[in-house]
Design an enzyme around this catalytic site. Structure first.
Site, short mmCIF file in Angstrom:
data_model
loop_
_atom_site.label_atom_id
_atom_site.label_comp_id
_atom_site.label_asym_id
_atom_site.label_seq_id
_atom_site.Cartn_x
_atom_site.Cartn_y
_atom_site.Cartn_z
N GLY A 20 0.70 -1.30 0.02
CA GLY A 20 -0.16 0.18 -0.11
C GLY A 20 0.66 1.48 0.04
N GLY A 40 5.92 -2.00 -4.49
CA GLY A 40 5.74 -2.81 -5.72
C GLY A 40 5.94 -1.99 -7.01
N TYR A 78 -0.71 -5.69 -11.86
CA TYR A 78 -0.05 -5.81 -13.33
C TYR A 78 -0.71 -4.93 -14.42
CZ TYR A 78 2.61 -9.53 -10.83
OH TYR A 78 3.42 -10.22 -10.10
#
Length: 166
Positions: free
Chosen positions: A99, A103, A137
């Site tokens: 969060g 990533g 993604y």
């Protein structure tokens, strides 16, 4: 308190990070319900991540100075593009650290690295049931490779085929 850039640090993994990398591999395997498939040990990880020839690379993501995630990748080659590809083997961010954009920052870092190395694309696999990761993604602009399935030779089948050589 601090901006994301002040709180997040990506760094290349070093030999001293082997136990940490292995912990992240095991955490990812638990998340993917594949812990029973982890056979990696520090000795072989060290050989292939830091030995010669180097077969893969790794980075560590730190949030507020604490390990928060990792990535492992290697380079393959696309004959159709006539250029290398960066293949992302694993990316994992600890659930408690999610969060914060870690990533997304890891993937942006890998994209910049791929372009710097002359790569024509980045590729990776995702489990078909992993809806949160697939949505993530898609948010990056990634698309599935329609019509293709991943094939593997491993264990006894790999050994049996190799024995047929010559």
């Amino acid at each position: 308190c601090c901006s994301m850039a002040q709180r997040l640090r990506l760094r290349d993994a070093g030999r001293e990070d082997l136990s940490l990398v292995l912990r992240f591999i095991r955490a990812l395997a638990e998340y993917e319900r594949l812990a029973h498939e982890v056979h990696a040990v520090e000795a072989t990880l060290g050989q292939f991540l830091f030995g010669e020839p180097r077969r893969a690379e790794a980075l560590i993501a730190e949030w507020d100075g604490e390990p928060a995630g990792f990535a492992i990748w290697y380079y393959s080659f696309s004959t159709f593009l006539g250029r290398p590809s960066l293949y992302v083997e694993d990316v994992f961010v600890n659930p408690a650290s999610r969060g914060h954009g870690i990533g997304k920052t890891i993937f942006a870092h890998l994209a910049a690295r791929a372009l710097a190395q002359g790569c024509g694309r980045i590729e990776w696999s995702v489990l078909d049931w992993n809806v949160p990761s697939i949505a993530f993604y898609r948010s990056l602009g990634a698309k599935p490779r329609e019509g293709w399935t991943l094939q593997q030779l491993t264990g006894e089948a790999l050994s049996a085929l190799a024995a047929r050589q010559g």
